[in-house]
Design an enzyme around this catalytic site. Structure first.
Site, PDB file in Angstrom:
ATOM      1  N   SER A 138      36.649  32.633 -23.805  1.00  0.00           N
ATOM      2  CA  SER A 138      35.797  32.260 -22.669  1.00  0.00           C
ATOM      3  C   SER A 138      36.610  31.488 -21.646  1.00  0.00           C
ATOM      4  CB  SER A 138      34.672  31.322 -23.125  1.00  0.00           C
ATOM      5  OG  SER A 138      33.804  31.985 -23.970  1.00  0.00           O
ATOM      6  N   LYS A 179      23.462  27.691 -23.214  1.00  0.00           N
ATOM      7  CA  LYS A 179      24.623  26.952 -23.715  1.00  0.00           C
ATOM      8  C   LYS A 179      24.545  25.542 -23.146  1.00  0.00           C
ATOM      9  CE  LYS A 179      29.653  27.523 -23.462  1.00  0.00           C
ATOM     10  NZ  LYS A 179      30.262  27.162 -24.685  1.00  0.00           N
ATOM     11  N   ARG A 231      26.346  34.986 -32.646  1.00  0.00           N
ATOM     12  CA  ARG A 231      26.605  33.630 -32.156  1.00  0.00           C
ATOM     13  C   ARG A 231      25.564  32.682 -32.739  1.00  0.00           C
ATOM     14  NH1 ARG A 231      25.635  30.222 -27.755  1.00  0.00           N
ATOM     15  NH2 ARG A 231      27.522  29.161 -27.023  1.00  0.00           N
TER      16      ARG A 231
HETATM   17  N1  TZP Z   1      29.076  31.124 -22.371  1.00  0.00           N
HETATM   18  C1  TZP Z   1      28.975  30.882 -21.062  1.00  0.00           C
HETATM   19  S1  TZP Z   1      27.383  30.951 -20.550  1.00  0.00           S
HETATM   20  C2  TZP Z   1      26.813  31.297 -22.088  1.00  0.00           C
HETATM   21  C3  TZP Z   1      27.886  31.350 -22.964  1.00  0.00           C
HETATM   22  C4  TZP Z   1      27.814  31.613 -24.390  1.00  0.00           C
HETATM   23  C5  TZP Z   1      25.379  31.473 -22.430  1.00  0.00           C
HETATM   24  C6  TZP Z   1      24.851  32.762 -21.940  1.00  0.00           C
HETATM   25  O1  TZP Z   1      23.516  32.931 -22.315  1.00  0.00           O
HETATM   26  P1  TZP Z   1      22.429  33.559 -21.373  1.00  0.00           P
HETATM   27  O2  TZP Z   1      21.132  33.332 -22.099  1.00  0.00           O
HETATM   28  O3  TZP Z   1      22.718  35.028 -21.223  1.00  0.00           O
HETATM   29  O4  TZP Z   1      22.482  32.816 -20.070  1.00  0.00           O
END
Ligand code: TZP
Ligand code: MG
Length: 350
Positions: A245, A274, A175
């Site tokens: 998602s 995010k 990502r």
């Molecule tokens: N989609 C929803 S929350 C997120 C994504 C890509 C980020 C998740 O990252 P982390 O650091 O595990 O909270």
């Protein structure tokens, strides 16, 4: 002549039974709307192709004098050790029966009809390929590790992915965002990560970029609500596993009916990783999913050592994590610790 119609009749029944079994399988057991519909369509096509022989096939039946009856009643019908074996066996049964119908039709000079049954057999081969690829898309249980160089303490995505692999993670997502890296660099990184995931027998998924997923020969692509749709992706790749998602049960149901292979559910907890993310959806949607969503799902967002057990308790067995792992000083030790919690939880609830 009559005997030829008996052969066609017996095989037409085999085809119809086999296709019905497959249709039900992809309706209830491994739901896939498109496969289910395609199988049903083919069942109707076969049915209509042989309809003109219905009368003669029925009048040629002599079930009581059928010397194959005892044999077929006592032959192996049930023992299948995996879903894939079960599905493949049914496809094979349909393909063999179609082949037999083709040959029988030639014997009664129905050559055009035989050709059209042959075309149907080729479509069945294609559906079998799609069905097997669908069944290969089950998610591994445990941690689904996701890269993000921005949150990796100056370490490269490749370094992080290597650490994840050596800690035993079986599913990795690449990502990165366009504003941070060029497509060229992203592809180079993905080609490297593809190599190490393949050697380790781990799944490799690319976030957002279909060109990079295809060029790096990834196993799948993961997209959000504003990225390419399942049908867009399918126009360029019939094989890639597709993850979508979702933030609500409605989005989840839509992704399933669009043909997604798995859905992401989140953010479960608050996250700073995010930017354009909604408020945490909490554990409610996860609890809902474990009771009502019949395709694989993964939890994501703010999942850490101190809250992962709540995610497991909500019935989620594949857990996507970014910063808790990428930002750990010792990535391997962090994954080991998370796995320890998962294993302990699984033991207690066994
Ligand atoms: N989609 C929803 S929350 C997120 C994504 C890509 C980020 C998740 O990252 P982390 O650091 O595990 O909270
Ligand atoms: Mg996206």
């Amino acid at each position: 002549m009559k005997n030829i119609y008996r052969i066609i009749d017996a095989n037409a029944n085999r085809i119809s039974e086999g296709l019905r079994t497959l249709e039900d399988h992809f309706r209830f057991a491994s739901p896939d709307k498109i496969l289910n519909e395609n199988i049903r369509n083919l069942r109707h096509i076969v049915r209509n192709s042989l309809k003109e022989f219905d009368g003669i096939m029925i009048s040629s039946r002599e079930s009581l004098n059928d010397n194959g009856l005892v044999l077929s009643q006592s032959s192996d019908t049930g023992k299948r050790s995996s879903v894939k074996e079960f599905v493949t066996a049914n496809f094979k049964r349909v393909e063999e029966a179609l082949r037999s119908v083709e040959e029988s039709l030639k014997l009664i000079n129905e050559n055009d009809k035989s050709k059209s049954i042959e075309m149907i057999r080729f479509s069945i081969y294609d559906l079998e390929k799609q069905a097997v690829s669908k069944l290969n898309k089950n998610l591994p249980e445990g941690i689904y590790g996701i890269t993000a160089e921005e949150f990796s303490k100056g370490r490269s995505n490749l370094y992080v992915a290597k650490e994840m692999i050596s800690a035993g993670i079986k599913m990795i997502q690449y990502r990165e965002k366009e504003d941070r890296k060029s497509r060229k660099v992203m592809l180079e990184e993905c080609l490297e990560i593809r190599k190490i995931t393949k050697d380790a027998g781990a799944l490799f998924i690319v976030n957002d970029y279909l060109d990079i997923a295809i060029l790096s020969e990834a196993d799948g692509i993961h997209c959000g609500q504003n990225d390419l749709s399942v049908s867009d992706i399918r126009r360029l790749s019939s094989d890639l596993m597709i993850g979508i998602s979702t933030e609500t049960p409605e989005q989840g149901k839509k992704a399933i009916s669009d043909g997604a292979d798995y859905i992401g559910i989140g953010p479960v907890f608050k996250t700073n990783t995010k930017k354009d993310v909604c408020a945490p959806v909490g554990l409610d949607y996860l609890n809902y999913a474990s009771k009502n969503i019949n395709i694989p799902f993964v939890a994501i967002g703010g999942i850490k050592e101190n809250n992962i057990e709540q995610v497991l308790s909500a019935g989620c067995s594949t857990i996507a994590i970014i910063s808790e792992i990428t930002g750990a000083d010792d990535i391997k030790a962090k994954v080991n610790k998370l796995n320890e919690i998962i294993n302990k939880y699984n033991k207690i609830t066994e």
